[in-house]
Enzyme design. Structure first.
Site, PDB file in Angstrom:
ATOM      1  N   SER A  10       0.851  -1.189   0.000  1.00  0.00           N
ATOM      2  CA  SER A  10       0.000   0.000   0.000  1.00  0.00           C
ATOM      3  C   SER A  10       0.884   1.235   0.000  1.00  0.00           C
ATOM      4  CB  SER A  10      -0.892   0.014   1.241  1.00  0.00           C
ATOM      5  OG  SER A  10      -1.363   1.335   1.449  1.00  0.00           O
ATOM      6  N   HIS A  50      -1.373  -1.154  -4.189  1.00  0.00           N
ATOM      7  CA  HIS A  50      -2.659  -0.835  -3.568  1.00  0.00           C
ATOM      8  C   HIS A  50      -2.683   0.669  -3.297  1.00  0.00           C
ATOM      9  CE1 HIS A  50      -6.107  -1.916  -0.896  1.00  0.00           C
ATOM     10  NE2 HIS A  50      -5.668  -0.900  -0.152  1.00  0.00           N
ATOM     11  N   ASP A  97      -4.682   3.771  -1.718  1.00  0.00           N
ATOM     12  CA  ASP A  97      -5.733   4.090  -0.746  1.00  0.00           C
ATOM     13  C   ASP A  97      -6.293   5.477  -0.993  1.00  0.00           C
ATOM     14  OD1 ASP A  97      -5.991   1.789   1.021  1.00  0.00           O
ATOM     15  OD2 ASP A  97      -3.879   2.149   1.467  1.00  0.00           O
ATOM     16  N   MET A 123      -9.004   8.220  -0.058  1.00  0.00           N
ATOM     17  CA  MET A 123      -9.883   8.594   1.068  1.00  0.00           C
ATOM     18  C   MET A 123     -10.428  10.007   0.854  1.00  0.00           C
ATOM     19  SD  MET A 123      -7.656   7.183   4.271  1.00  0.00           S
ATOM     20  CE  MET A 123      -6.611   5.721   4.121  1.00  0.00           C
ATOM     21  N   HIS A 154      -8.350   1.408  -3.931  1.00  0.00           N
ATOM     22  CA  HIS A 154      -9.271   1.095  -2.828  1.00  0.00           C
ATOM     23  C   HIS A 154     -10.009   2.388  -2.488  1.00  0.00           C
ATOM     24  CE1 HIS A 154      -9.606  -0.104   1.731  1.00  0.00           C
ATOM     25  NE2 HIS A 154     -10.776  -0.074   1.123  1.00  0.00           N
ATOM     26  N   MET A 199     -12.153   4.463  -0.558  1.00  0.00           N
ATOM     27  CA  MET A 199     -12.817   4.719   0.725  1.00  0.00           C
ATOM     28  C   MET A 199     -13.487   6.079   0.593  1.00  0.00           C
ATOM     29  SD  MET A 199      -9.764   3.233   3.091  1.00  0.00           S
ATOM     30  CE  MET A 199      -8.569   3.435   1.774  1.00  0.00           C
ATOM     31  N   MET A 244     -11.445  -6.010   5.098  1.00  0.00           N
ATOM     32  CA  MET A 244     -10.684  -5.070   5.942  1.00  0.00           C
ATOM     33  C   MET A 244     -10.419  -5.707   7.307  1.00  0.00           C
ATOM     34  SD  MET A 244     -10.012  -2.492   4.110  1.00  0.00           S
ATOM     35  CE  MET A 244      -9.134  -1.635   5.430  1.00  0.00           C
ATOM     36  N   ASP A 271      -6.585  -6.514   4.074  1.00  0.00           N
ATOM     37  CA  ASP A 271      -5.953  -5.197   4.154  1.00  0.00           C
ATOM     38  C   ASP A 271      -6.006  -4.661   5.582  1.00  0.00           C
ATOM     39  OD1 ASP A 271      -5.058  -2.609   3.642  1.00  0.00           O
ATOM     40  OD2 ASP A 271      -6.834  -2.008   2.507  1.00  0.00           O
TER      41      ASP A 271
HETATM   42  C1  DX5 Z   1      -6.376   1.547   5.687  1.00  0.00           C
HETATM   43  C2  DX5 Z   1      -5.895   1.191   4.308  1.00  0.00           C
HETATM   44  C3  DX5 Z   1      -4.798   0.210   4.260  1.00  0.00           C
HETATM   45  C4  DX5 Z   1      -3.529   0.618   4.948  1.00  0.00           C
HETATM   46  C5  DX5 Z   1      -2.776  -0.604   5.338  1.00  0.00           C
HETATM   47  O1  DX5 Z   1      -7.509   2.341   5.559  1.00  0.00           O
HETATM   48  O2  DX5 Z   1      -6.961   0.683   3.546  1.00  0.00           O
HETATM   49  O3  DX5 Z   1      -4.512  -0.148   2.912  1.00  0.00           O
HETATM   50  O4  DX5 Z   1      -2.702   1.405   4.142  1.00  0.00           O
HETATM   51  O5  DX5 Z   1      -1.692  -0.177   6.078  1.00  0.00           O
HETATM   52  P1  DX5 Z   1      -0.986  -1.125   7.146  1.00  0.00           P
HETATM   53  O6  DX5 Z   1      -0.417  -2.286   6.384  1.00  0.00           O
HETATM   54  O7  DX5 Z   1       0.061  -0.239   7.716  1.00  0.00           O
HETATM   55  O8  DX5 Z   1      -2.034  -1.546   8.128  1.00  0.00           O
HETATM   56 ZN    ZN Z   2      -6.498  -0.121   1.583  1.00  0.00          ZN
END
Ligand code: DX5
Ligand code: ZN
Length: 226
Positions: A17, A42, A44, A46, A75, A77, A146, A184
């Site tokens: 990620s 990956h 993220d 947000m 991903h 969010m 998750m 994840d």
């Molecule tokens: C959290 C993300 C994850 C996060 C994982 O909202 O969706 O992808 O980056 O990070 P680690 O591996 O540090 O938990």
């Molecule tokens: Zn993620």
């Protein structure tokens, strides 16, 4: 680069990620992760509404696309993914993973994503019943379980994810489906192999891989687990 093989090819796919990457030198981090054996990246995304954090959008995804041929899974969010699916497709990501908890029409967004040539993923928060994703299992390419509350990297793995992966894997077998199971949040040398053992195909890891001294060794450990 092409998308991932279907489940059952005997190896885990490792998805670093970029949330834990150095964004002042993304080019170096992306090249380093590719050279160290990442199978996909990956991303993220947000929106400060679906989760209490903000990251980046299609503009940065497009820049990342220019840095690598690795498959990219965005991903999302975000509360209203339907507004941005075309933008992510144009940015060149390979897959978009939306959350089942959104208010929009999940089935319709999956269909639109597929029509745009995107791989389709569906994700759920640790507190959401697994039943919520069942109606979509026959039309997704991956389910992202998750194992932390989405929003931040560096959190502790919720062991409840193991039972959810087990159930999903069994259901996949029973129904003859071929979606990939991704997990994840809080993935490391202990939790990664544990997820793999119960049926996860893709192990997403941010802080543990990006923050490690030897990314290649850590990714190899996840890939060859258990
Ligand atoms: C959290 C993300 C994850 C996060 C994982 O909202 O969706 O992808 O980056 O990070 P680690 O591996 O540090 O938990
Ligand atoms: Zn993620």
């Amino acid at each position: 680069m092409s998308w991932l093989p279907p489940p059952g090819d005997g190896r885990a796919h490792v998805a670093p990620s970029l949330l834990s990457a150095d964004f002042t030198d993304l080019k170096t981090d992306v090249a380093d992760l590719a050279a160290a054996g990442a199978d996909l990246l990956h991303l993220d995304i947000m929106d400060g509404h679906f989760v209490p954090n903000l990251t980046f959008g299609p503009f940065i995804c497009r820049a990342i696309r220019r840095l690598t041929d690795l498959p990219l899974d965005a991903h999302l969010m975000i509360s209203e993914p339907e507004k941005y699916i075309e933008d992510f497709a144009r940015a060149g990501v390979d897959a978009v993973t939306i959350h089942v908890e959104i208010e929009g029409d999940v089935g319709e967004i999956l269909d639109r994503s597929g029509a745009l040539g995107l791989k389709r993923g569906i994700s759920l928060r640790p507190g959401t019943s697994l039943d919520a994703v069942y109606p979509y299992l026959d039309r997704v390419d991956l389910v992202l379980v998750m194992s932390v509350e989405p929003g931040f990297g560096g959190q502790v793995f919720d062991p409840g994810a193991l039972a959810r992966i087990t159930t999903l894997s069994e259901r996949r077998g029973d129904q003859g489906l071929d979606f990939l199971i991704s997990v994840d949040g809080g993935i490391n040398a202990e939790t990664g192999p544990a997820c793999r053992e119960v049926g996860a195909d893709i192990l997403v890891s941010g802080s543990w891989i990006l923050g490690s001294e030897d990314r290649r060794a850590n990714m190899a450990l996840l890939r060859n687990a258990p």
